[in-house]
Design a protein around this motif. Structure first.
Motif, PDB file in Angstrom:
ATOM      1  N   ALA A 116       0.831  -1.208   0.000  1.00 41.40           N
ATOM      2  CA  ALA A 116       0.000   0.000   0.000  1.00 41.40           C
ATOM      3  C   ALA A 116       0.863   1.255   0.000  1.00 41.40           C
ATOM      4  N   LYS A 117       0.428   2.238  -0.773  1.00 38.52           N
ATOM      5  CA  LYS A 117       1.051   3.561  -0.734  1.00 38.52           C
ATOM      6  C   LYS A 117       0.335   4.406   0.314  1.00 38.52           C
ATOM      7  N   PRO A 118       1.041   5.290   1.019  1.00 37.48           N
ATOM      8  CA  PRO A 118       2.495   5.517   0.979  1.00 37.48           C
ATOM      9  C   PRO A 118       3.253   4.351   1.602  1.00 37.48           C
ATOM     10  N   PHE A 119       4.457   4.088   1.082  1.00 35.56           N
ATOM     11  CA  PHE A 119       5.225   2.925   1.489  1.00 35.56           C
ATOM     12  C   PHE A 119       5.794   3.069   2.891  1.00 35.56           C
ATOM     13  N   ASP A 120       5.819   1.922   3.593  1.00 37.30           N
ATOM     14  CA  ASP A 120       6.576   1.816   4.832  1.00 37.30           C
ATOM     15  C   ASP A 120       7.881   1.110   4.487  1.00 37.30           C
ATOM     16  N   ARG A 121       9.013   1.739   4.760  1.00 36.00           N
ATOM     17  CA  ARG A 121      10.314   1.228   4.343  1.00 36.00           C
ATOM     18  C   ARG A 121      10.556  -0.195   4.839  1.00 36.00           C
ATOM     19  N   GLU A 122      10.306  -0.446   6.115  1.00 34.12           N
ATOM     20  CA  GLU A 122      10.570  -1.778   6.666  1.00 34.12           C
ATOM     21  C   GLU A 122       9.649  -2.837   6.057  1.00 34.12           C
ATOM     22  N   ARG A 127       8.755  -7.557   2.751  1.00 35.74           N
ATOM     23  CA  ARG A 127       7.953  -8.222   1.713  1.00 35.74           C
ATOM     24  C   ARG A 127       8.837  -8.659   0.549  1.00 35.74           C
ATOM     25  N   VAL A 128       9.743  -7.808   0.134  1.00 35.89           N
ATOM     26  CA  VAL A 128      10.625  -8.160  -0.981  1.00 35.89           C
ATOM     27  C   VAL A 128      11.505  -9.345  -0.611  1.00 35.89           C
ATOM     28  N   GLN A 129      12.075  -9.317   0.585  1.00 36.43           N
ATOM     29  CA  GLN A 129      12.928 -10.427   1.020  1.00 36.43           C
ATOM     30  C   GLN A 129      12.149 -11.733   1.049  1.00 36.43           C
ATOM     31  N   THR A 130      10.917 -11.700   1.544  1.00 38.44           N
ATOM     32  CA  THR A 130      10.087 -12.902   1.625  1.00 38.44           C
ATOM     33  C   THR A 130       9.813 -13.475   0.243  1.00 38.44           C
ATOM     34  N   HIS A 131       9.387 -12.625  -0.688  1.00 37.62           N
ATOM     35  CA  HIS A 131       9.009 -13.134  -2.008  1.00 37.62           C
ATOM     36  C   HIS A 131      10.216 -13.550  -2.837  1.00 37.62           C
ATOM     37  N   VAL A 132      11.344 -12.890  -2.658  1.00 37.00           N
ATOM     38  CA  VAL A 132      12.562 -13.320  -3.348  1.00 37.00           C
ATOM     39  C   VAL A 132      12.990 -14.688  -2.822  1.00 37.00           C
ATOM     40  N   THR A 133      12.906 -14.887  -1.510  1.00 37.43           N
ATOM     41  CA  THR A 133      13.265 -16.183  -0.923  1.00 37.43           C
ATOM     42  C   THR A 133      12.359 -17.285  -1.450  1.00 37.43           C
ATOM     43  N   VAL A 134      11.060 -17.022  -1.522  1.00 32.34           N
ATOM     44  CA  VAL A 134      10.114 -18.005  -2.055  1.00 32.34           C
ATOM     45  C   VAL A 134      10.479 -18.361  -3.494  1.00 32.34           C
ATOM     46  N   GLN A 135      10.816 -17.352  -4.300  1.00 29.37           N
ATOM     47  CA  GLN A 135      11.179 -17.602  -5.697  1.00 29.37           C
ATOM     48  C   GLN A 135      12.453 -18.428  -5.795  1.00 29.37           C
TER      49      GLN A 135
END
Length: 276
Positions: A116-122, A127-135
């Motif tokens: 969701a915007k506005p983004f929360d940095r953490e 989220r990016v780390q989780t989905h990259v790990t899943v991939q």
């Protein structure tokens, strides 16, 4: 018709994150949050450019704005999932649209998440780390699955080759082959020892295995013993009952290859056991 080709710059094992947003300030925020975390970051501000970059860079993850001019994020996601070169990338939508129907539409198109915007940095980082790990795990699983499928095909071919070598004498419609199959069927019904007489290499073991598999003992062990390796009564053939091949084959079949070479004392021991 215009036909073009793209040279992929993707390197094996590299995680590329593609950032797509028509607002430069949002791209800058995402880049600052993700820089230095082991990803190669690629960004653009339009849907058509995102599709081109995705085909060239093969991203692990796409952070994709929903509301963009010319081609919105939903259309971009739909095209990514329809393209064989890009369908495996994970798509996370970026949107200020918080209604449930917008999220459902995105997930139906193949997205895995929403930010969701506005983004929360953490939250972005997590989220990016989780989905990259899943991939990464999915890629490892797919690679291992391909390796196992290849190993299975090799094993199946080896089994087929071995079967062909063993069953060769039993195949075919010639009179000798039919007669051999009839003899095998008759021997399989008997509980008596069977003596196979033939020239060396004529398929004795194939016949022995066929007798075994067609008999009531077919689910029990079939053990082959090369009698050239049997030198004394305390060899694995006649060792203590539980550890001997004779004992292991109990209830099944023991095939004594080249039985004629056994020493006289061993032949006597064999004869004694056969009448027990």
């Amino acid at each position: 018709m215009v036909v073009s080709s793209l040279v992929s710059t993707h390197r094996e094992g590299e995680d590329v994150v593609l950032l797509v947003d028509d607002d430069p300030s949002n791209l800058a925020l995402l880049e600052r949050a993700l820089r230095g975390r082991g990803y190669r970051l690629v960004s653009c501000q339009a849907g058509a450019e995102a599709l081109e970059l995705a085909r060239r860079e093969r991203p692990t993850l796409v952070l994709l704005d929903v509301v963009m001019p010319a081609m919105d994020g939903y259309e971009v996601c739909s095209r990514l999932k329809a393209d064989e070169q890009t369908r495996d990338c994970a798509v996370v939508f970026l949107s200020a649209l918080d209604e449930a129907d917008h999220k459902v539409r995105g997930l139906e198109l193949g997205a895995v998440d929403y930010l969701a915007k506005p983004f929360d940095r953490e939250e972005v980082i997590t989220r990016v780390q989780t989905h990259v790990t899943v991939q990464r795990l999915q890629r490892q699983l797919q690679r291992r699955t391909r390796e196992l499928e290849r190993e299975l095909r090799v094993a199946q071919q080896l089994v087929a080759d071995q079967r062909d070598r063993h069953e060769g004498p039993l195949l075919g419609g010639s009179a000798p082959a039919r007669a051999l199959r009839e003899s095998v069927a008759a021997a399989a019904e008997s509980e008596e020892p069977v003596l196979l007489l033939s020239p060396a290499g004529a398929g004795e073991e194939a016949a022995a295995r066929a007798i075994h598999h067609q008999s009531p003992r077919g689910e029990r062990p079939f053990l082959r013993v090369d009698c050239l390796s049997v030198e004394a009564a305390d060899t694995p053939l006649f060792a203590s009952e539980g550890a001997s091949k004779w004992g292991l084959a109990r209830g099944g079949t023991i095939y004594l290859d080249r039985v004629e070479v056994l020493a006289e004392s061993l032949q006597q021991e064999l004869a004694r056991r056969l009448v027990e």
